[in-house]
Scaffold this motif. Structure first.
Motif, short mmCIF file in Angstrom:
data_model
loop_
_atom_site.label_atom_id
_atom_site.label_comp_id
_atom_site.label_asym_id
_atom_site.label_seq_id
_atom_site.Cartn_x
_atom_site.Cartn_y
_atom_site.Cartn_z
N PRO A 160 -4.76 1.22 1.83
CA PRO A 160 -4.95 2.14 1.78
C PRO A 160 -3.45 1.64 1.15
O PRO A 160 -2.53 3.34 0.71
CB PRO A 160 -4.75 2.69 2.69
CG PRO A 160 -4.23 2.18 3.67
CD PRO A 160 -4.93 1.28 3.90
N HIS A 161 -3.13 0.82 0.41
CA HIS A 161 -1.51 0.39 -0.20
C HIS A 161 -2.19 -1.46 -1.23
O HIS A 161 -2.95 -1.88 -0.98
CB HIS A 161 -0.56 -0.30 0.48
CG HIS A 161 -0.45 1.18 1.39
ND1 HIS A 161 0.56 1.58 0.76
CD2 HIS A 161 -0.21 1.32 2.49
CE1 HIS A 161 0.73 3.36 1.67
NE2 HIS A 161 0.62 1.81 3.25
N GLU A 218 1.08 -0.76 -6.36
CA GLU A 218 1.33 0.61 -6.36
C GLU A 218 2.35 1.73 -6.39
O GLU A 218 2.86 2.48 -7.02
CB GLU A 218 1.43 0.47 -4.97
CG GLU A 218 1.63 2.30 -4.35
CD GLU A 218 1.40 2.13 -2.66
OE1 GLU A 218 1.43 2.85 -1.63
OE2 GLU A 218 0.52 1.33 -2.71
N GLY A 257 -6.15 4.85 -2.73
CA GLY A 257 -5.28 6.28 -2.58
C GLY A 257 -4.59 6.64 -3.81
O GLY A 257 -5.01 6.34 -4.36
#
Length: 244
Positions: free
Chosen positions: A159-160, A165, A188
């Motif tokens: 999720p990263h 990001e 995400g």
């Protein structure tokens, strides 16, 4: 002049790009030793409508005399030897690029997971967004006033994903042939867009160019990312100009 660092930027003969893993004259001659960068470049800009190989998203129209996008290649890996991605991003901004296509990131290590975007990556992304398209006096000289930075989300099913990001960058995840998230793609709310990345389980990978006049099929968010960068190039080619 051949063999001379004419622009005093630390690289000799950097006509087509740079190799941040090398020094001296070799640093001005990016050579993709494993095919990854060449594959990514083909998805962006392989020549269209010439009866050969594959088509790039922004590959122009050869038969109609319409040129495709121009690329600068910045090599940041050589085998297992890592180079400097931040230096490559800055080099692109300083040499006329307005789109920074980044099919790289940090692999997830469960023993020592990275939990933040390194400051040097943030600084490089911010630099490109602010200064790309301008000369040293702050005058717009490129097709866009400022730059856009596009990053692959990563292939760890996590999720990263870093540096993707980081909010100012456009983060690209991968979808498979069924238009679902590819099994490997990071995910995400930080992901901005998804694109075709291939799925080896379904025997549906992305075909593109590789060194020595060959073609190959790869999968990954690295393959999704250049689809988005190619679309960005089409937007700039159609809309770009003073003040854009």
């Amino acid at each position: 002049t051949e063999g001379v660092d004419d622009d005093l930027n630390g690289y000799i003969d950097d006509i087509y790009g740079v190799d941040t893993t090398a020094t001296g004259k070799k640093a001005g001659n990016p050579m993709d030793d494993n095919g990854h960068g060449t594959h990514v470049a083909g998805t962006v800009a392989a020549v269209n409508n010439n009866g050969k190989g594959v088509c790039g998203v922004a590959g122009g129209n050869f038969a109609a005399g319409i040129p495709g996008v121009r690329l600068m290649s910045c090599q940041i890996f050589h085998g297992d030897k890592g180079g400097d991605g931040t230096r490559a991003i800055k080099w692109g901004a300083d040499h006329g690029a307005v789109i920074s296509q980044n099919s790289w990131g940090y692999i997830y290590d469960p023993q020592h997971p990275l939990t933040y975007v390194p400051q040097q990556d943030k600084d490089a992304i911010d630099y490109f967004i602010k200064y790309a398209g301008f000369d040293e006096n702050g005058n717009q000289e490129g097709p866009m006033a400022g730059g856009v930075v596009i990053f692959a989300a990563g292939n760890d099913d996590q999720p990263h994903g870093y540096p993707a990001e980081y909010e100012p960058a456009i983060a690209v995840a991968a979808i498979d042939a069924e238009f679902e998230r590819a099994y490997y793609s990071n995910y995400g709310p930080w992901v901005d867009i998804s694109a075709t990345g291939g799925d080896s389980y379904d025997n549906n990978e992305v075909w593109s160019t590789t060194p020595n006049n060959k073609y190959a099929s790869f999968q990954g968010t690295s393959m999704a990312c250049p689809h988005v960068s190619g679309i960005a190039a089409l937007v700039v080619s159609n809309m770009g100009g003073p003040g854009f």
